[in-house]
Design an enzyme around this catalytic site. Structure first.
Site, PDB file in Angstrom:
ATOM      1  NE  ARG F  97      -2.839   1.736  -0.864  1.00 22.73           N
ATOM      2  CZ  ARG F  97      -3.142   1.302  -2.085  1.00 22.73           C
ATOM      3  NH1 ARG F  97      -3.682   0.115  -2.268  1.00 22.73           N
ATOM      4  NH2 ARG F  97      -2.883   2.030  -3.139  1.00 22.73           N
ATOM      5  CE  LYS F 132      -1.801  29.183  -4.802  1.00 23.62           C
ATOM      6  NZ  LYS F 132      -2.816  29.766  -5.695  1.00 23.62           N
ATOM      7  CE  LYS F 164       1.901  35.177  -4.314  1.00 28.10           C
ATOM      8  NZ  LYS F 164       1.359  33.814  -4.183  1.00 28.10           N
ATOM      9  CD  GLU F 198       0.223  38.358  -6.951  1.00 24.45           C
ATOM     10  OE1 GLU F 198       0.955  37.660  -6.206  1.00 24.45           O
ATOM     11  OE2 GLU F 198      -1.002  38.501  -6.746  1.00 24.45           O
ATOM     12  CG  ASP F 219      -3.050  37.533  -9.502  1.00 22.73           C
ATOM     13  OD1 ASP F 219      -3.070  36.293  -9.600  1.00 22.73           O
ATOM     14  OD2 ASP F 219      -3.765  38.165  -8.695  1.00 22.73           O
TER      15      ASP F 219
END
Lengths: 280, 280, 280, 280, 280, 280
Positions: F97, F132, F164, F198, F219
């Site tokens: 597994r 992410k 950002k 960004e 963005d």
């Protein structure tokens, strides 16, 4: 006992003993002096932990050759040769104590377990361990119980449901009684687990069985009460006797017809078995 | 016992018991139900490990309040209240077993040690532990010995020099005899450490003292031999009796005049002391 | 230097350098390109850490073959070949810096130690290190001191007793004076450890010897004071000179007749030895 | 320096020093004796590591109060008070050495860096560290360089591309020349990273700039060659001088017009700054 | 979700993202600039992991104040405010991505689970997860399934017995057939665990029930076969449907009368839920 | 994918699944029964993680022989044989597994990436991953993206500068506007890193390019805006499209002329690829 369960516990034990090195051996023994050590039983008992001892020597010095002469579960008698280890003498001397500490403790558990198992021979009762283990060694301790012929109760709080007295007291505060407690537990527990509950009286044992408990732990009951419980429950649930079990009374407990007898002492109070290593 | 020595050993013990969560408690006890647990002695003995128990509860749930009523070294009698813990009942229930496992084991060691210490009262002999400890718990075990009134022998292979029988056999292969072994060790050992050597006969004890050994371990000697060794060595070195010590013979051993008596059983064969937690 | 003491420190060093991979090598060097790297000294000194370098290469790529040509303690001269490593070039390139960082630092310590050792040749004084080590590398640093011919002082706060000025100030607050301090320490310390105390004046040195100190640290004394202390103590205790030792004055210090000279700079201020790796 | 980067490195350092406890302090100082320690500079330099020292005391005893009087980057002079720590004296005594070891090493790096930074004042050159750090302390060492006014070169093999001589030799084996090497690297490298290459001659520097290198490392060039390289590259790339930089020649190097000067000695050969702790 | 199960997994995630520090935030945001971040849902779904997000912020900066506005299991809609975090902006910015990674992944699992649970509303079938989890996050993933209204199958290979096709093939080699396999397993398994077996045909299901299996996994059966199995087994065992379950066919599967439906996709293929953090 | 990056993540995964042992396998399969398992694809996709699967088997049982038949990046079709593993059947069954969990997840990421990569074939756009990622698996996930033909964006907050929206909002509070933000960042960032920012509008993109940004993240722009940004920026910076990318619109995005397209879904929402292991 898979090797991936041993590695870490051995590393920890070696760190305890060798984090500052071995000043005696370093001061006396030249690194290239080779020799042999023999591991020998000094009293009667059951061997357990040979793979752990092997891993101790391997972690200290991967080129030592460790030759076990007996396997776990073998009956030991004084002077019986358990294993031989060959290679650098300094490595053998630095490993000795940790290897023996494992062997003596695990063989002690196996030996004690085997005595209880022998005492219930030819009854249907199985000997079980508990979670009353010495912290940090639970897996090894439960392995040693199995070597001694015992069966393992749950390993942790997640692979078995056991509603204890303290849970029941807490539930009572919420207005829940025994049958309701059992029913809620059966609903909430993972479907792979049976539900066990601890009871103090025969009446409670009967109620627990009626409510669908899979296993009933009879806590500190007299022999008469246990017998009665066996009759009342009538195989609707497994019965586990617990509390106050001694080598003197265990046969009588088994003969009441209970299925399981659990004994904390197997893992919390076993005496070390006398085993030593001789250099030659 | 500093807290930074406890954290890791407690984390490990909790991982053993709670890595899959506590299915019983989770299934029955609402997270906001509050309550109280009392930790109580069920037999006579000496308390040890109260800070460790405290840390167990703290790691499970930092907002539990743990109130110790007794400190380590206190004499316990049946029903004596040791500590109280208050807060979320689910946290108390999930911590119970691990906290008790530490308390029972460490108090067991302290209790056994205290019995040996009492037996040699008013002699000059000190009771010592050994490196025969259950792997992973050495620091705690040695702490418990100290609580019981014992003195700690070296903690590991680096904070004491002890030339054992096996070292001597290895050195003999190299043609080195006792005096030479001791001299080399004194030269090689860190200057902060005394040099101890294990001997089997009174003659060897005499030679060891003459060669400058700081401490001489008398291995498995009879009472007569020990007395003779005391005379022969005549305070040139400390004398440590070891091997075959029981509660029956220890007084007589102490009365031979040895300085130290070391006992492996203190840490490898102590019975757990019976302590329990009641929810209410 | 046992291999079980190296594994973890090497893993940590590799994690520092390689946790994001090696973008340069990955971008340029095909995984199957094979080659050879030679490790070479660029200045004079003493080699230390060859086994650590070997472990670096082994952890990066177990099928590299690392061939040491010199062993620890060898005198290095510019261009001298220390070791050869063969196999995948990408592995050699990714290992280079970490392997060299260990070799350069440890060889730097060994080299500096050897200079001090040479300076006291033919006196009875031993060169000692201290606990003033760069955090995380104490065991390796002390090993390098030994390679350089120095002797190791205690490794940690548990394998030696050293009553320092700050302890004495604290004890004074409790009304304890020097003789009492030494006596209490001798009673409380493990019997395997000697008791060392730091003193500032010859008078204190005399009192310490009289009170039974095993070792006396002469802190920042002038040469005259040290000589006087040697006379006053008269071999009742070992004498350790400490503080303000330089390569210029160490010979004179040794000639005062002290037994030990401890130097923090060996481990806290050694310059790296220049060693490099050439691919070919 | 974020606190989550300090915790682990401090824990490791404490484990080195305190895994067997502190026998001297335990033997002499009652646990409830309270007092104060002052951390004081003994020589001139730049302070670095005050938060690390704070964490040492916190891990030993969370109820000590540590009061820094100066912050990192402050200029130290002999006798200047750096910090005060109050609470249980035994905790202060057991923490002293480890706290000082961090402060002395990091302040040593900051001090050395500041000397190089001062030497290039009013030029455009920045002082850079390298990956030649003492294993296990890279993050702290690079932090100390920044405290001293230096700039950090890449932290590991993943946050910067630097094609070194050894990479070029390996690529040559594959028939790749400088321009091709740079182009492949620019294609393969993460787009967030600039591409730096090491060259040995002015001609190579010109080729590297033409091929699009973002940064060019001038390895061991003479002052004349560096000046020439500055002219030839003509701001198409940043220029980093490296190799053979001393406090004597660094000003001249900076005046050649290079942008960056990297110095391994900042982190591999800084002397510890003399700082001590006095109990009172 | 107890906090002691979160600490380590969060530490690991932060190490992945912050082991080299946060160069952007460090370069732009002064350490004493304070501010606020709001965590907001961008799509419909079920919230899971709020305590994990909280722990992320706590580990980065213990003095941030994290205020959850919703608890796990709450239905999210676009623009819904989930939590607010206040304090040093640099800490909030460095924590953002890791906190969101946990929230998005766990909420994604909870959301997907809730869709399956809704699809079988008013049938007796429970939705189960499997051991097909993304490595390293099993406990959190199973927690998220529970938040979504699913029930957890065994957590690991030790808290449930499941005899799979591959076990049966291996046993067949030994000459053991289904009934014998089940009987041996019941004898060997811990008494706290039920015995589950995977079957491919209705006939096998019948045999398994007859042999005493507690739970029967119907592997990849058609709806008709499942219905038939329900009839044949007739409540002698729990029935678990597995394999080929989709949101389209699950209602029909549930209506066959099976007790449990297990779905690997819950934990191995859930889409992240869109959640973001806005600084203001 | 170097092996030293796999060891720890595999150990962790095995601990999740095997910390209590494998009760089913232990109960049924004799330790000396040998056999073979074949790993087979059940659907179309791209293989990734074969070395990780190998390491799983190796950690469970070092004497298993694992034979990969395909290497990472190979196109899989149903029934295609991926690898064979031979040895003790119990080891193969206990490893199955975890080995599959890695293979299925990593192959799922590689497969999804390859679909996006194929969609932009013959444009200049590269497909990028993001941070992410599912916590604990970042390195493996990014490796799988590379196997699928994608390029890795920064691995953590330290190997790339990305200013950002949230950083800009914070800087605005301090009175800093876009050009000033970029300039400060270029001054503060390590010289090895490019500076990315960004932006939300074409105007901002123009300003960012003028201020010297190396990379500009567009963005959530419309296709028209992206085209316009490409014109305005005119190759002064790399352009990265991000936000709202789907398999439907990605071709059109690529055709706007952007250099890079980053997609969070690659690592946070990839479906597991169906792969299984058959014992025979």
């Amino acid at each position: 006992m898979e090797f991936y369960q041993i590695t870490e516990v051995v590393r920890r034990a070696l760190r305890e003993d060798l984090s500052l090195g071995d000043v005696t051996t370093t001061g006396l023994i030249p690194r290239d002096l080779r020799g042999c050590g023999t591991i020998i039983a000094n009293e009667e008992g059951l061997l357990a932990g040979i793979d752990v001892a092997c891993e101790v020597f391997r972690q200290i010095d991967p080129v030592l050759t460790f030759q076990p002469h007996l396997s776990d579960g073998t009956h030991l008698t004084p002077k019986r040769l358990i294993a031989t280890v060959k290679g650098r003498l300094c490595s053998i001397l630095s490993s000795e104590r940790v290897a023996l500490n494992f062997l003596q403790h695990l063989s002690g558990i196996a030996t004690l377990t085997a005595q209880y198992v022998a005492a219930v021979a030819d009854t249907k009762a199985c000997i079980l361990d508990t979670r009353k283990t010495i912290p940090g060694l639970r897996h090894l301790a439960k392995y040693a119980v199995a070597v001694g012929g015992g069966k393992n109760h749950r390993i942790c709080l997640g692979d078995g449901v056991l509603i204890k007295e303290n849970h029941i007291i807490a539930c009572n505060k919420l207005g829940m009684e025994l049958p309701e407690i059992i029913k809620q537990m059966k609903r909430k527990a993972p479907h792979t687990l049976r539900v066990e509950i601890e009871v103090r009286t025969v009446t409670e044992a009967g109620k627990a069985a009626a409510a669908g408990a899979d296993i009933i732990l009879l806590d500190n009951m007299s022999l008469e009460e246990m017998e009665e419980a066996v009759t009342v429950v009538a195989e609707r649930a497994l019965l586990e006797a617990s509390g106050g079990i001694t080598r003197e009374n265990i046969r009588a407990v088994a003969e009441t017809g209970v299925d399981l007898i659990s004994i904390g002492a197997l893992t919390h109070s076993a005496k070390a078995l006398d085993i030593s290593l001789d250099v030659n």
